[in-house]
Enzyme design. Structure first.
Site, mmCIF file in Angstrom:
data_model
loop_
_atom_site.group_PDB
_atom_site.id
_atom_site.type_symbol
_atom_site.label_atom_id
_atom_site.label_comp_id
_atom_site.label_asym_id
_atom_site.label_seq_id
_atom_site.Cartn_x
_atom_site.Cartn_y
_atom_site.Cartn_z
ATOM 1 C CD GLU A 88 -2.981 -0.937 0.123
ATOM 2 O OE1 GLU A 88 -3.400 0.208 -0.119
ATOM 3 O OE2 GLU A 88 -3.324 -1.946 -0.514
ATOM 4 C CB SER A 461 -54.517 -23.317 41.626
ATOM 5 O OG SER A 461 -55.889 -23.529 41.374
#
Length: 798
Positions: A88, A461
């Site tokens: 690069e 219940s």
């Protein structure tokens, strides 16, 4: 004459140059002060995903688009740094942010091409672009990029610039930075890469898609060769090293982050909690969140729940194909099928498959996610055989393009289907509220709805113990007798009609004790108790367990659990009974770490007996515990006695038409709630009782959760006495404490005691107390309804 022309031309050129330089100088003077601040570079915080762990360190969730692992420049191998520079920016350590010679080459190339075709961006310029600028190819953007690169070079060291680049650059496959790319492409730590692998990765910044070695291996190989030659030219490697690297065969082993599938509902709860606090930043700050759940508990809970749902669904008819894709188009069928299957998950060993063909004999050819093709005959199709090309089943018939589920059953693939019935299990540490296991449904991938925390259901219940606790607080005892007989209440039904509730089994026992009534889950007794203590009193009292007023109907139907709440809230409320009367709050987050590894937050839970508020009298909690032990020993939850433990207690619950089935069981350490029902409520039939379908799930999980010997049971609080196997608050103990509640629900005259066949342990009995205490039954003062409203704090973060 010629001399004059030359002089004039020279002057014009010189003037234009001076003018151009002047324009550039003016542009620099105008633009440079407007350049962005470099704070984001100097205090670099890369976007890193949110990672969620179990208490034992297993990854249970990752959220965030970018897969990145921040690495200091010194931890990147030198060969990788050299490869990237060779690829690069060869003059990286010589230029001041812009490579003038590179720019000159690019300008000439662009003039020849007649437009902006290429650039000469240095690594510093790429950093400037990646952090601050767009990717458009214009002279204005390039000019700003050059100025910004110069500014960066003046502020940061070369190594810092390289570090930013190595961590920020996108390299394809959702990989940001070279450390992440090393894992994703080669499943290696970046420090373990070979020269050949390094050169391949170094070629990605230029064009991640074009040079992706998995997608475009030939182009990637050419790019790798170019980089290795550059490294050789720059004397970074030897000729022998280059040749070895070029000849090395690369093996791509894509890293797949293993995420434990048993705790996905928990991970989603954490994600939602952090998102509420931080918004989108929750997915980019690199938080590492450790939860309270353990994966071994999660796996056992998941399997226990799935087994029950599979068993329930076993007798069901085939409901049809899961979905359908059109394979009639002229596309590559194999690729279409493979791509579609890659987005589906295998659930409970049920593998997704797509039908490729149906033969004349109605055998079905399918393709599995592995690419393997299997032919299903009549035996393999089983209950699904009637769906093959059955036009009466419409879109759900099995045909070419149908998506179905199969399971490998001893070498033979057979058609299966996911159950429609859903369930949830949540288990808490009774003393802290920490969630030890939470399964929100059969499968998270198909339905992310978390039934543990989000499903509002009637508790039936399982709500009765809160009514009974209120009765104990109001003055009743476990031996108070209540008439279990039918009752009709004018004006209490729908639209002012007569309300005629019934016991679920249609049987009535006459006068029985509170203990007997709760053990047998008698509806008539619960209603008469509520009539006696008053709806208003119970409504306020029960809020101490953590229920919101909106969850409690202000009517007699509250006695039957007709309000709506979540399984998580029910488990949290039962922890009050389990831990001696303290209100704790459920939580799944334990610790949160930042991306730098520092502890950012730690849960400071309310702990029973320490900082948790006292919600109810500890004696009340103890007596309720002893009563609910009978529910397990001889009552509706006697299936839980299969554990062979004497320290467990609990209560079942079943709503009208068997639409909801519950069991909440506990010992002094662990509370576990199980709920089973359809997402769109409908009857589960005769098998849909809490004691029938929910208790076995609870047993399968708690056998694992409570392994390690018998518990000691709850310690007897001061002020509890025992007589003839029953337990009383000391001031409520009388020589004949059996109190009767008549048809109207009003306390009447004392009656004879019904002695129950229950042995009390020596540690439960305070000798002689019955002879010393004789006084009238009195009401325990009610604490404010907001007692226990204090929530656990997650220090510094929440």
């Amino acid at each position: 004459m010629i001399k004059k022309i030359v002089t004039t031309c020279f002057g014009l050129v010189l003037g234009l140059c001076v003018f151009g330089v002047g324009l550039v100088a003016i542009a620099i003077l105008v633009t440079y002060p407007k350049l962005p601040s470099l704070d984001s570079l100097q205090h670099y915080q890369p976007k890193m995903p949110l990672t969620i762990y179990s208490a034992d360190g297993e990854v249970i969730g990752i959220y965030g688009e970018q897969r990145r692992e921040f690495t200091k420049i010194g931890d990147f191998p030198e060969v990788l740094r050299n490869a990237v520079i060779a690829a690069e920016d060869k003059r990286f350590y010589q230029h001041w942010g812009v490579d003038v010679w590179g720019v000159a080459r690019a300008v000439v190339g662009n003039i020849v091409a007649g437009g902006v075709q290429s650039g000469a961006s240095t690594i510093t310029q790429q950093v400037a672009k990646n952090f601050y600028l767009s990717s458009e190819k214009t002279f204005t953007r390039k000019f700003n990029e050059a100025l910004l690169a110069y500014k960066i070079e003046q502020s940061l060291s070369k190594d810092k610039i390289l570090e930013l680049y190595f961590n920020q650059i996108y390299l394809g496959q959702r990989a940001y930075g070279f450390a992440s790319a090393a894992q994703i492409y080669f499943n290696k730590d970046v420090r373990e890469l070979t020269l050949a692998e390094v050169a391949m990765l170094a070629g990605l910044p230029k064009a991640p898609s074009a040079y992706n070695p998995i997608v475009n291996p030939e182009r990637a190989k050419l790019r790798q060769k170019y980089i290795l030659n550059n490294m050789l030219e720059e004397k970074m490697i030897t000729l022998q090293q280059r040749d070895q690297a070029l000849n090395e065969e690369l093996h791509y082993e894509r890293f797949v982050q293993k995420i434990d599938q048993s705790a996905l509902y928990v991970a989603e709860m954490v994600r939602q909690e952090l998102y509420e606090k931080y918004g989108e930043d929750a997915y980019t700050q690199g938080f590492k969140v450790y939860t309270t759940v353990r994966t071994d508990h999660q796996k056992v809970a998941t399997e226990a729940l799935r087994k029950a749902l599979r068993n329930f669904d076993r007798g069901s008819s085939y409901r049809g194909a899961e979905s359908y894709i059109d394979l009639s188009k002229g596309e590559d069928v194999e690729e279409t099928v493979s791509q579609y299957l890659s987005g589906l998950y295998t659930v409970d060993k049920m593998v997704p498959a797509i039908v490729l063909d149906v033969t004349k004999r109605k055998n079905v050819v399918i393709q599995l996610p592995s690419g393997k093709r299997v032919t299903l005959d009549g035996r393999s199709l089983g209950f699904a055989a009637r769906a093959v090309n059955n036009e009466k089943m419409g879109e759900s018939r099995i045909r070419r393009g149908s998506v179905i589920r199969v399971r490998n059953n001893g070498g033979r693939w057979v058609v299966v289907q996911e159950p429609l019935l859903q369930a949830t299990l949540v288990s808490l540490d009774a003393k802290t509220g920490a969630v030890r296991a939470l399964v929100g449904g059969y499968d998270f991938h198909s339905k992310t709805f978390n039934r543990a925390a989000q499903a509002m259901r009637q508790p039936g219940s399982t709500f009765k113990p809160f009514i009974y606790s209120a009765a104990l607080s109001k003055g009743m005892t476990a031996s108070t007798m209540v008439n279990d007989a039918p009752i009709s209440l004018p004006g209490k039904g729908a639209n002012g009609s007569v309300w005629t509730p019934k016991n679920s089994d249609g049987r009535y026992s006459g006068y029985i004790t509170l203990r007997q009534a709760l053990t047998a889950s008698k509806n008539m007794v619960s209603i008469r108790i509520l009539m006696s203590i008053g709806v208003g009193y119970a409504h306020e009292y029960i809020q101490r367990f953590g229920f919101k007023p909106s969850e409690l109907p202000a009517s007699l139907s509250m006695a039957l659990g007709t309000g709506e709440t979540t399984p998580l809230k029910i488990a949290e409320a039962y922890s009050v009974f389990a831990n001696g009367g303290y209100r704790v709050s459920s939580h799944v987050i334990d610790k949160i770490y930042g991306s730098d590894g520092r502890l950012r937050a730690q849960m400071q839970p309310l702990v029973a007996g320490q900082n948790a508020p006292q919600a109810i009298d500890p004696r009340n909690a103890y007596i309720m515990y002893k009563i609910m032990q009978d529910v397990v020993r001889v009552g509706t939850a006697r299936g839980a006695a299969a554990l062979g433990r004497s320290d467990i207690a609990g209560k079942t619950g079943t709503t009208n038409d068997n639409k909801d089935a519950w069991f909440v069981g506990f010992n002094p350490d662990v509370v576990t709630a199980v709920y089973i029902g359809f997402d769109k409520p409908k009857s589960m039939g005769r098998a849909g009782y809490g004691g029938t379908i929910a208790v076995p799930v609870w047993v399968d999980y708690m056998r694992f959760a409570l392994k390690g010997g018998q518990g000691k049971g709850m310690k007897v609080p001061e002020g509890v006495v025992s007589s003839n196997g029953e337990y009383y608050m000391k001031e409520r103990m009388v020589t004949d404490p059996g109190l009767v509640v008549d048809n109207s629900g009003i306390a009447a005259q004392p009656s004879r005691r019904i002695r129950e066949d229950k042995e009390a342990g020596a540690e439960d009995v305070e000798r002689g107390a019955a002879d010393e205490v004789r006084q009238e039954v009195q009401e325990t003062p009610v604490l404010p309804s907001n007692t226990g409203s204090k929530q656990p704090q997650l220090d510094s973060l929440f």
